[in-house]
Write a protein that holds these residues in place. Structure first.
Motif, mmCIF file in Angstrom:
data_model
loop_
_atom_site.group_PDB
_atom_site.id
_atom_site.type_symbol
_atom_site.label_atom_id
_atom_site.label_comp_id
_atom_site.label_asym_id
_atom_site.label_seq_id
_atom_site.Cartn_x
_atom_site.Cartn_y
_atom_site.Cartn_z
ATOM 1 N N ARG A 1 0.858 -1.188 0.000
ATOM 2 C CA ARG A 1 0.000 0.000 0.000
ATOM 3 C C ARG A 1 0.888 1.230 0.000
ATOM 4 N NH1 ARG A 1 -5.319 -1.450 1.285
ATOM 5 N NH2 ARG A 1 -5.487 -3.441 2.368
ATOM 6 N N GLU A 2 0.309 2.366 -0.336
ATOM 7 C CA GLU A 2 1.058 3.620 -0.345
ATOM 8 C C GLU A 2 1.641 3.885 1.045
ATOM 9 O OE1 GLU A 2 -1.423 6.879 -1.551
ATOM 10 O OE2 GLU A 2 0.157 8.373 -1.258
ATOM 11 N N GLU A 3 2.848 4.425 1.080
ATOM 12 C CA GLU A 3 3.501 4.795 2.333
ATOM 13 C C GLU A 3 2.563 5.687 3.154
ATOM 14 O OE1 GLU A 3 6.604 3.794 3.086
ATOM 15 O OE2 GLU A 3 6.757 4.894 4.976
ATOM 16 N N ALA A 4 2.433 5.389 4.445
ATOM 17 C CA ALA A 4 1.528 6.171 5.293
ATOM 18 C C ALA A 4 1.948 6.070 6.747
ATOM 19 C CB ALA A 4 0.096 5.662 5.129
ATOM 20 N N ASP A 5 1.414 6.974 7.540
ATOM 21 C CA ASP A 5 1.559 6.896 8.991
ATOM 22 C C ASP A 5 0.439 5.977 9.471
ATOM 23 O OD1 ASP A 5 1.989 7.232 11.663
ATOM 24 O OD2 ASP A 5 1.549 9.380 11.700
ATOM 25 N N GLU A 6 0.797 4.755 9.866
ATOM 26 C CA GLU A 6 -0.215 3.733 10.105
ATOM 27 C C GLU A 6 -0.511 3.550 11.595
ATOM 28 O OE1 GLU A 6 -0.142 0.873 6.342
ATOM 29 O OE2 GLU A 6 1.345 0.321 7.860
ATOM 30 N N ASP B 1 0.646 14.477 5.879
ATOM 31 C CA ASP B 1 0.984 13.047 5.778
ATOM 32 C C ASP B 1 -0.283 12.227 5.542
ATOM 33 O OD1 ASP B 1 3.603 13.580 6.259
ATOM 34 O OD2 ASP B 1 3.731 12.528 8.177
ATOM 35 N N LEU B 2 -0.131 11.141 4.797
ATOM 36 C CA LEU B 2 -1.241 10.209 4.674
ATOM 37 C C LEU B 2 -1.362 9.433 5.988
ATOM 38 C CD1 LEU B 2 -3.450 8.855 2.915
ATOM 39 C CD2 LEU B 2 -1.709 7.196 2.213
ATOM 40 N N VAL B 3 -2.535 9.523 6.621
ATOM 41 C CA VAL B 3 -2.812 8.758 7.844
ATOM 42 C C VAL B 3 -3.668 7.558 7.445
ATOM 43 C CG1 VAL B 3 -3.932 8.799 10.109
ATOM 44 C CG2 VAL B 3 -2.726 10.838 9.271
ATOM 45 N N ARG B 4 -3.239 6.386 7.888
ATOM 46 C CA ARG B 4 -4.026 5.176 7.594
ATOM 47 C C ARG B 4 -4.370 4.493 8.910
ATOM 48 N NH1 ARG B 4 -0.746 2.292 4.173
ATOM 49 N NH2 ARG B 4 -1.720 3.388 2.427
ATOM 50 N N GLU C 1 -8.426 6.326 5.440
ATOM 51 C CA GLU C 1 -7.270 7.104 4.980
ATOM 52 C C GLU C 1 -7.651 8.561 4.791
ATOM 53 O OE1 GLU C 1 -4.781 3.669 2.468
ATOM 54 O OE2 GLU C 1 -5.717 5.332 1.399
ATOM 55 N N ARG D 1 -5.668 12.891 4.986
ATOM 56 C CA ARG D 1 -4.552 13.790 5.303
ATOM 57 C C ARG D 1 -5.121 14.992 6.037
ATOM 58 N NH1 ARG D 1 -0.210 12.347 1.631
ATOM 59 N NH2 ARG D 1 -1.079 10.976 0.036
#
Ligand SMILES: [Cu+2]
Length: 324
Positions: free
Chosen positions: A195-200, A239-242, A293, A295
């Motif tokens: 999956r796309e890089e994210a803050d998981e 940042d992308l948050v997941r 997901e 931002r």
């Protein structure tokens, strides 16, 4: 026992339930809903801390077969353990690996998974995984190894399928008790292509029936009420948050997740790459889960909570603190 007129501060939440920035470091006495007097749960005494397990993904150990296929292995044990679920309130939990929720097991689609399960509890238990696997590996009494008695152990082995967000829990009767006492956790199968890089983050919604009346006195994500009010989850603007969101709440028909100041893409069960919704609230029955997901466009503090106000006030609320 927790009285139904619970000891924490409603007015503070009503007065200060909005997102705002620049709050400084004093998160305990700034008027947010919390336990009375700013009292805290002893995370160290519990042996787990919601602020750590929110980003704790357990990848187990891997080795490669001659065929080139990856085998991923974990050891899980069931243990009886008293944990503090509110200041001074001890709860006789049943745990996987000494924590509630159990470890967030994470793997990649198509791997061969092997989970050694040791029952160190005084009660019979199993691990029932959601996903695609043979009947004998379903972790249900009467099938395969069936119920694992105290002192006994077994190995669950199956393919990591399908990609998505799943869960595991004990499946011994009375089922409600075995789940509500803490035998539950998240199980993530990453798609082969990633999956796309994210803050998981992993958020397992649960609650506690502290007086055994088959109704919850406390609600939370990752077990400890108000934990993320006291110390918000730190994220960065842009940042992308997941979020891997799992509902394991017992005794209530539904649970929900609501995000302030933003909307998120929602992927039910994480099995499709196309979101089903762009929304700020989702509702889940027990066992339902999904990937969220988004931002943050603005810095500051943004609440997240159940949109059943009763659950919110009894502990199921927190903050994201957005920097940058
Ligand atoms: Cu059990």
């Amino acid at each position: 026992m927790i009285p139904h007129s619970h000891p924490w501060d409603h007015e503070a939440q009503a007065a200060d339930g909005h997102a705002h920035a620049g709050h400084g470091a004093d998160t305990l006495h700034d008027g947010h809903a919390n336990f009375a007097g700013g009292a805290m749960v002893d995370h160290r005494g519990n042996g787990f801390d919601p602020h750590e397990l929110v980003r704790d993904f357990d990848w187990g150990r891997t080795r490669r077969l001659a065929s080139g296929r990856v085998v991923r292995e974990w050891e899980l044990y069931a243990a009886d353990k008293e944990i503090e679920v509110a200041p001074g309130i001890r709860f006789a939990a049943w745990t996987y690996n000494g924590r509630v929720p159990g470890p967030t097991l994470r793997c990649r689609e198509g791997e061969l998974l092997r989970i050694r399960f040791v029952n160190a509890s005084e009660h019979p238990h199993t691990i029932h995984f959601h996903g695609i696997h043979p009947a004998a590996m379903d972790g249900v009494p009467g099938l395969g190894a069936g119920q694992i008695e105290p002192g006994q152990e077994t190995v669950y082995e199956f393919d990591a399928l399908p990609a998505g967000l799943h869960l595991y829990h004990c499946h011994v009767r009375p089922l409600a008790e075995h789940i509500a006492k803490g035998l539950h956790g998240a199980f993530i199968v990453d798609p082969a292509e990633g999956r796309e890089e994210a803050d998981e983050l992993v958020l397992v919604m649960n609650g506690f029936d502290t007086n055994f009346d088959r109704a919850n006195e406390l609600y939370a994500v990752n077990t400890i009420p108000f934990a993320y009010m006291n110390a918000p989850i730190q994220v960065r603007r842009g940042d992308l948050v997941r979020v891997y969101l799992v509902n394991m709440l017992e005794y209530d028909l539904v649970n929900s997740f609501h995000l302030h100041g933003n909307l998120f893409h929602y992927f039910p069960t994480g099995t499709s790459r196309t979101p089903s919704e762009f929304t700020d609230t989702v509702m889940l029955c027990q066992g339902q889960r999904g990937i969220l997901e988004w931002r943050f466009a603005h810095p500051g503090r943004f609440m997240f909570h159940a949109h059943q106000s009763e659950f919110t006030e009894l502990g199921w609320q927190g903050f994201f603190e957005v920097s940058g």
